[in-house]
Design a protein around this motif. Structure first.
Motif, mmCIF file in Angstrom:
data_model
loop_
_atom_site.group_PDB
_atom_site.id
_atom_site.type_symbol
_atom_site.label_atom_id
_atom_site.label_comp_id
_atom_site.label_asym_id
_atom_site.label_seq_id
_atom_site.Cartn_x
_atom_site.Cartn_y
_atom_site.Cartn_z
ATOM 1 N N SER A 12 0.811 -1.048 -0.375
ATOM 2 C CA SER A 12 -0.030 -0.131 -0.011
ATOM 3 C C SER A 12 0.429 1.274 -0.081
ATOM 4 O O SER A 12 0.256 2.059 -0.583
ATOM 5 C CB SER A 12 -0.975 -0.198 1.312
ATOM 6 N N MET A 13 1.761 1.462 1.087
ATOM 7 C CA MET A 13 3.089 2.689 1.210
ATOM 8 C C MET A 13 3.500 2.750 -0.406
ATOM 9 O O MET A 13 4.063 3.848 -1.529
ATOM 10 C CB MET A 13 3.778 2.894 1.905
ATOM 11 N N LEU A 14 3.800 1.665 -0.798
ATOM 12 C CA LEU A 14 4.503 1.366 -2.230
ATOM 13 C C LEU A 14 3.800 2.062 -3.686
ATOM 14 O O LEU A 14 3.737 3.199 -4.657
ATOM 15 C CB LEU A 14 5.245 -0.142 -3.069
ATOM 16 N N GLN A 15 2.582 1.412 -3.812
ATOM 17 C CA GLN A 15 1.334 1.949 -4.549
ATOM 18 C C GLN A 15 1.264 3.444 -4.452
ATOM 19 O O GLN A 15 1.454 3.845 -5.374
ATOM 20 C CB GLN A 15 -0.356 1.531 -4.663
ATOM 21 N N ALA A 16 0.832 4.779 -3.235
ATOM 22 C CA ALA A 16 0.998 5.520 -2.451
ATOM 23 C C ALA A 16 2.107 6.104 -3.068
ATOM 24 O O ALA A 16 1.776 7.914 -3.750
ATOM 25 C CB ALA A 16 0.564 5.865 -0.835
ATOM 26 N N ILE A 17 3.168 5.827 -3.205
ATOM 27 C CA ILE A 17 4.224 6.790 -3.452
ATOM 28 C C ILE A 17 4.521 6.563 -4.960
ATOM 29 O O ILE A 17 4.951 7.440 -5.574
ATOM 30 C CB ILE A 17 5.759 6.562 -2.441
ATOM 31 N N ASP A 18 4.054 5.829 -5.330
ATOM 32 C CA ASP A 18 3.938 5.877 -7.203
ATOM 33 C C ASP A 18 2.455 6.590 -7.653
ATOM 34 O O ASP A 18 3.597 7.486 -8.732
ATOM 35 C CB ASP A 18 3.462 4.478 -7.758
ATOM 36 N N LEU A 19 1.219 6.751 -7.000
ATOM 37 C CA LEU A 19 0.894 8.503 -7.225
ATOM 38 C C LEU A 19 1.499 8.722 -7.522
ATOM 39 O O LEU A 19 1.367 10.316 -7.889
ATOM 40 C CB LEU A 19 -0.744 6.903 -6.408
ATOM 41 N N ALA A 20 2.253 9.509 -6.093
ATOM 42 C CA ALA A 20 2.781 10.950 -5.637
ATOM 43 C C ALA A 20 3.801 10.963 -6.358
ATOM 44 O O ALA A 20 3.743 12.122 -7.161
ATOM 45 C CB ALA A 20 3.228 10.720 -4.477
ATOM 46 N N VAL A 21 4.924 10.558 -7.221
ATOM 47 C CA VAL A 21 5.446 9.965 -7.816
ATOM 48 C C VAL A 21 5.839 9.906 -9.365
ATOM 49 O O VAL A 21 6.161 11.534 -9.572
ATOM 50 C CB VAL A 21 7.069 9.156 -7.321
ATOM 51 N N ALA A 22 4.832 9.911 -9.541
ATOM 52 C CA ALA A 22 3.730 10.302 -10.831
ATOM 53 C C ALA A 22 3.634 11.308 -10.992
ATOM 54 O O ALA A 22 3.559 12.258 -12.351
ATOM 55 C CB ALA A 22 2.571 8.719 -11.754
ATOM 56 N N ALA A 23 3.217 11.924 -10.030
ATOM 57 C CA ALA A 23 2.956 14.168 -10.371
ATOM 58 C C ALA A 23 4.027 14.740 -10.149
ATOM 59 O O ALA A 23 4.155 16.182 -9.959
ATOM 60 C CB ALA A 23 1.514 13.565 -9.663
ATOM 61 N N ALA A 24 4.976 13.356 -10.089
ATOM 62 C CA ALA A 24 6.259 14.602 -9.512
ATOM 63 C C ALA A 24 6.458 15.597 -10.277
ATOM 64 O O ALA A 24 6.670 15.924 -12.129
ATOM 65 C CB ALA A 24 7.073 14.106 -9.497
#
Length: 292
Positions: free
Chosen positions: A153-165
């Protein structure tokens, strides 16, 4: 997460706290910091993600102002310069290893990247929930596959945040890299010449730059003027000498560190440390403090 040293910007109402949670493939950290200049070399076999946990939090990272919603991303080993003018609540996740998830950045580099607030806050909320679960219901973590699910879950949340970086413009980053190198040389020069009275023109000349360039670099990286930064370091040098050695006199130590106006020196010292130089010396010698 690495080696670090800091120069506190003050000691009044000083407080700091730290918590950590070890999972299977990562460790989650939560830290209440204090106003300081922090020099840290992060080191990870995978990746470190850092974020400010309160909207009013702010700091200067390698010369760039960082406020929510931004993420710190470190891969490998990276030396960083951080200034916190205020106490902050900061969270980190240090992954032992990270598969190719498309996260930006190169090995042995740290960067601050802006992201979408909604995705940033979702990640922040998840980390709070994970820490609360570990604090109030630790037995839940012992259930089959719970830890693995949390990490996913943490990795997926980071994936989403980084995708908008949106990394900082290359031109600004290159300019700050120049200032970073200059300030690090400046710190080395000051350390080598500890206890000596340093003059800005002589320091700049030794470093091969103008006083203005050196001043601009210190302001960008340290968040304060060169004069204030040098004075802060000199005050801490005085305190260390009063605590660790038997000085001939407080005046001699002050003069050795470039403070010639004793009244101003005492005022500056009391403002930073909340006590007089004499009180510091008495405490170091095991004598009762005298109230002036």
């Amino acid at each position: 997460m690495g080696d670090a040293s800091s120069i506190p910007l003050g000691v009044r109402n000083f407080a700091a706290s730290f918590a950590s949670l070890r999972l299977k493939g990562c460790t989650v950290y939560l830290q209440r910091t204090f106003p300081r200049i922090l020099q840290v070399q992060y080191s990870t076999t995978g990746a470190i993600i850092g974020l400010l946990m309160e909207d009013e939090a702010s700091l200067i990272f390698n010369g760039m102002e960082a406020r929510p919603p931004v993420l710190l991303l470190v891969k490998g080993t990276a030396k960083c310069e951080i200034v916190e003018q205020q106490a902050n609540l900061v969270a980190f996740v240090n992954f032992d290893s990270v598969d190719d998830r498309g996260w930006p950045g190169e090995d042995d580099r740290a960067q601050v990247i802006g992201t979408d607030y909604v995705r940033f806050d979702a990640l922040r909320t998840m980390l709070r929930d994970v820490l609360m679960l570990a604090s109030h219901s630790p037995d839940t973590l012992a259930q089959p596959n719970v830890i693995e699910s949390i990490e996913e879950s943490m990795l997926q949340a980071i994936d989403l945040a980084v995708a908008a970086a949106s990394p900082a413009p290359e031109g600004k980053r290159l300019g700050l890299n120049h200032y970073l190198a200059l300030v690090r040389k400046f710190d080395e020069f000051v350390a080598v010449n500890a206890g000596k009275t340093l003059y800005s023109a002589d320091v700049a000349r030794q470093l091969g730059v103008s006083v203005r360039t050196l001043h601009n670099a210190v302001v960008a990286i340290r968040g304060m003027s060169m004069h204030r930064y040098m004075r802060l370091r000199r005050l801490w040098n005085v305190r260390q000498q009063l605590v660790r050695i038997e000085p001939q006199s407080i005046k001699a130590v002050a003069l050795q560190n470039g403070f010639w106006h004793m009244g101003e020196f005492t005022s500056l010292y009391r403002e930073l440390f909340g006590e007089t130089p004499q009180q510091t010396l008495s405490a170091a010698r095991g004598l009762p403090k005298c109230t002036p």
